[in-house]
Design a protein around this motif. Structure first.
Motif, PDB file in Angstrom:
ATOM      1  N   ARG A 169       0.752  -1.075   0.009  1.00  0.00           N
ATOM      2  CA  ARG A 169       0.068   0.044   0.131  1.00  0.00           C
ATOM      3  C   ARG A 169       0.937   1.398  -0.048  1.00  0.00           C
ATOM      4  O   ARG A 169       0.364   2.221  -0.253  1.00  0.00           O
ATOM      5  CB  ARG A 169      -1.031   0.010   1.249  1.00  0.00           C
ATOM      6  N   VAL A 170       2.023   1.089   0.264  1.00  0.00           N
ATOM      7  CA  VAL A 170       2.904   2.366   0.325  1.00  0.00           C
ATOM      8  C   VAL A 170       4.002   2.170  -0.602  1.00  0.00           C
ATOM      9  O   VAL A 170       5.029   2.875  -0.408  1.00  0.00           O
ATOM     10  CB  VAL A 170       3.539   2.452   1.746  1.00  0.00           C
ATOM     11  N   LYS A 171       3.777   1.663  -1.624  1.00  0.00           N
ATOM     12  CA  LYS A 171       4.886   1.628  -2.904  1.00  0.00           C
ATOM     13  C   LYS A 171       4.597   2.651  -3.907  1.00  0.00           C
ATOM     14  O   LYS A 171       3.872   3.574  -3.646  1.00  0.00           O
ATOM     15  CB  LYS A 171       4.734   0.257  -3.601  1.00  0.00           C
ATOM     16  N   GLU A 172       4.992   2.709  -5.077  1.00  0.00           N
ATOM     17  CA  GLU A 172       4.749   3.647  -5.940  1.00  0.00           C
ATOM     18  C   GLU A 172       3.293   4.124  -6.390  1.00  0.00           C
ATOM     19  O   GLU A 172       3.261   5.296  -6.274  1.00  0.00           O
ATOM     20  CB  GLU A 172       5.506   3.363  -7.342  1.00  0.00           C
ATOM     21  N   SER A 173       2.344   3.141  -5.855  1.00  0.00           N
ATOM     22  CA  SER A 173       1.045   3.523  -5.613  1.00  0.00           C
ATOM     23  C   SER A 173       0.535   2.488  -4.548  1.00  0.00           C
ATOM     24  O   SER A 173       1.449   1.806  -4.146  1.00  0.00           O
ATOM     25  CB  SER A 173       0.168   3.175  -7.119  1.00  0.00           C
ATOM     26  N   ASP A 174      -0.862   2.582  -4.180  1.00  0.00           N
ATOM     27  CA  ASP A 174      -1.131   1.500  -3.347  1.00  0.00           C
ATOM     28  C   ASP A 174      -1.503   0.270  -4.356  1.00  0.00           C
ATOM     29  O   ASP A 174      -2.619   0.273  -5.083  1.00  0.00           O
ATOM     30  CB  ASP A 174      -2.500   2.203  -2.621  1.00  0.00           C
TER      31      ASP A 174
END
Ligand code: S3P
Length: 451
Positions: free
Chosen positions: A353-358
Motif C-alpha cells: 500500500r506504500v509503494k509507488e502506488s497503493d
C-alpha cells in the motif's frame, strides 16, 4: 499539461507460435543504486557494467554528482564513478529531486545523515506521498536533524552530522531501504552500527559493502532475527561491479511466457538472490515450468539463465512469510492469477500500500474493471482465476496510478487475454524497465502506443 501515455497489449494470434527467443533484461535496480553510492564513497575509479539506465537510477547518479562525485557513462555503456571517500561528500548546491525513486531517496537520506552538511530532497507527486518517517526515526537517533513535510513526507531537509553515533536498530517492518539507510549512515560513524531484522529483506547492501572492502558480520539471534553489524569508517576501495539482470523486471517476460500458448523463452543473467527470487518458488507451486541454467555468482550474488515455457497454472495460497522476498512481484502475480485454475490468495502484503502506488487497490481496481472477480483485503488480495482465459472489456483503459509495475502487469495481462487491453500511464515504465515494449515485441508480443 503533459499527456499520459497509453499502450495497447494485443493477445497473441491463435497460431500458437507464442513468445520465442533469448533476451536479457536491464540491470538490477537495487544493485545499481547501491553500486553508484558505494562508488561515490571510494577515492579512485569504480566501474559498473550493466547498470540500469532507468530514470530512478539516473536520478541517484545525478544526486551523487551534486555531492561532488564524478559519475560518467562511457560510449561502451560502462559507468565510471570517481568518488570522494567515506565522509567526503560535499554540500549539494541545489535541491535533490529523486523523481519516482523511493530507494534513491531513502538510501541517500542515510548517506546525507552522517555528513556534516545540509541537503534538501524532493520527488514527484507519488514519492512526495510516501512515508519517510521510517528512515528519519533511526537517522535521528544517529544524530541527524530533519525537517519534513506533514506526516514525515518529502520535501525533507536533512541537517547531517559528522559526529554520527553508531546505533543498534531493530527494523519495525521488513525493509531493505530502512536497513540500507542505517548502514550507509553507519559507514561514517565510529564503532559498530547494527541492524536487526526480524524478517530478512534483500541483502544487496551487505554483499556490496563487503565487495567494496567494508567489514560486515551477519549472524542470527536466538529469536531467529538476522543481525547485521557494520564496522564504521572503513576505507572503501574502488571496485568493478557487474550488475545482474533485475529479477523484478524478468518477472514480466516470465509471466508473459507462461501465459501465451506455445511460448518458450530464455532470459539470460538474471539475479537470483534468495531474498529476491521467491516469485519463482510461487510460480513453480502454481505449476510453472521454469528451469535454471548456467548458475554462477558475482560479488556474492547468485545469477542464472532462466528458461520459461507456457503452461497451465493453478491458483494457490501464497505463504505470507514469502512476501519480503517477492514484494515487488505481487502485481504481476495478481495479473497471472487471473488466468490460473481457481483462486490465488495473497496475504501479508500490507507494505504494497506504500509503494509507488497503493498496489493492492491498483491491482484490485484494474482487474475488477476488466471483469475479473477480485477481493481486496486490508493486507492482501484474492484473485479468482479464469482457467486459461481472462476477461477484457473494450471500453476500459486500465488506470495504473502512474506506477511502472502496475502498467507492465496489465500489459502482460493483455498479451494473454481474450482481447486487447489498454493501459494508461505507461511512461512510468521508463523508471525501471527502459525498452520494455520493444523487448516484448522482439519475442513476438504485440504492445503498441495508442494513437
Ligand atoms: C528496495 C527495497 C524494497 C522494494 C524496492 C527496492 C531496495 O522496498 O520494494 O523496490 O532496493 O532496497 P522496501 O525496503 O520499502 O521494502
Amino acid at each position: 499539461m503533459s499527456t499520459v501515455s497509453v499502450q495497447i497489449a494485443h493477445p497473441a494470434p491463435a497460431t500458437g507460435a507464442g513468445l520465442r527467443g533469448a533476451i536479457a533484461v536491464p540491470g538490477d535496480k537495487s544493485i545499481s543504486h547501491r553500486a553508484l553510492i558505494l562508488g561515490a564513497l571510494c577515492v579512485g575509479e569504480s566501474t559498473i557494467h550493466g547498470l540500469l539506465e532507468g530514470q530512478d537510477v539516473l536520478a541517484t547518479a545525478q544526486a551523487l554528482r551534486a555531492y561532488g562525485a564524478h559519475v560518467t557513462r562511457g560510449e561502451d555503456a560502462i559507468w565510471r564513478v570517481n568518488g570522494l571517500g567515506v565522509g567526503g561528500l560535499m554540500a549539494p548546491g541545489d535541491v535533490l529531486d529523486l523523481g519516482n525513486s523511493g530507494t534513491g531517496v531513502r538510501l541517500l537520506l542515510g548517506l546525507a545523515a552522517s555528513h556534516g552538511l545540509t541537503s534538501v530532497f524532493t520527488g514527484d507527486a507519488s514519492l512526495r506521498q510516501r512515508p519517510m518517517q521510517r528512515v528519519i526515526t533511526p537517522l535521528q537517533q544517529m544524530g541527524a536533524r530533519f525537517e519534513a513535510a506533514a506526516g514525515g513526507r518529502l520535501p525533507i531537509t536533512v541537517i547531517g552530522t559528522d559526529r554520527a553515533m553508531p546505533i543498534e536498530y531493530r527494523l519495525p517492518v521488513a525493509s531493505a531501504q530502512i536497513k540500507s539507510a542505517v548502514l550507509l549512515a553507519g559507514l561514517n560513524a565510529p564503532g559498530i552500527t547494527t541492524v536487526v531484522e526480524p524478517r530478512p529483506s534483500r541483502d544487496h547492501t551487505e554483499h556490496l559493502l563487503r565487495h567494496f572492502g567494508a567489514e560486515v558480520e551477519v549472524s542470527t539471534d536466538a529469536d531467529g532475527a538476522r543481525r547485521i553489524a557494520l564496522t564504521g569508517q572503513p576505507e572503501l576501495r574502488p571496485q568493478i561491479v557487474q550488475v545482474p539482470g533485475d529479477p523484478s523486471s524478468a518477472a514480466f517476460p516470465i509471466a508473459a511466457a507462461l501465459l501465451v500458448p506455445g511460448s518458450d523463452i530464455t532470459i539470460k543473467d538474471v539475479g537470483l538472490n534468495p531474498l529476491r527470487a521467491a516469485l519463482l518458488d510461487t510460480l513453480r507451486d502454481m505449476g510453472a515450468e521454469i528451469t535454471e541454467q548456467n548458475r554462477r555468482r558475482h560479488q556474492g550474488e547468485a545469477i542464472a539463465d532462466l528458461r520459461v515455457r507456457a503452461g497451465p497454472l493453478r491458483g494457490i495460497e501464497v505463504p505470507p512469510e514469502r512476501a519480503p522476498a517477492m514484494i515487488d512481484e505481487y502485481p504481476v502475480l495478481a495479473a497471472l492469477a487471473a488466468f490460473a485454475d481457481g483462486p490465488t490468495v495473497m496475504r501479508g502484503i500490507g507494505e504494497l500500500r506504500v509503494k509507488e502506488s497503493d498496489r493492492i487497490t491498483a491491482m484490485a481496481n484494474g482487474l475488477g474493471a476488466l471483469g475479473v472477480t477480485v477481493e481486496e483485503l486490508e493486507d492482501g488480495l484474492i484473485v479468482q482465476g479464469g482457467n486459461g482465459a481472462a476477461p477484457v472489456r473494450d471500453d476500459v483503459c486500465v488506470d495504473t496510478e502512474m506506477d511502472h509495475r502496475i502498467a507492465m502487469s496489465f500489459l502482460v495481462y493483455g498479451l494473454g487475454a481474450q482481447g486487447p487491453v489498454r493501459v494508461a500511464g505507461c511512461e512510468m515504465i521508463e523508471t525501471s524497465f527502459p525498452g520494455f515494449a520493444a523487448l516484448m515485441n522482439g519475442l513476438g508480443g504485440r504492445i503498441e502506443v495508442a494513437s
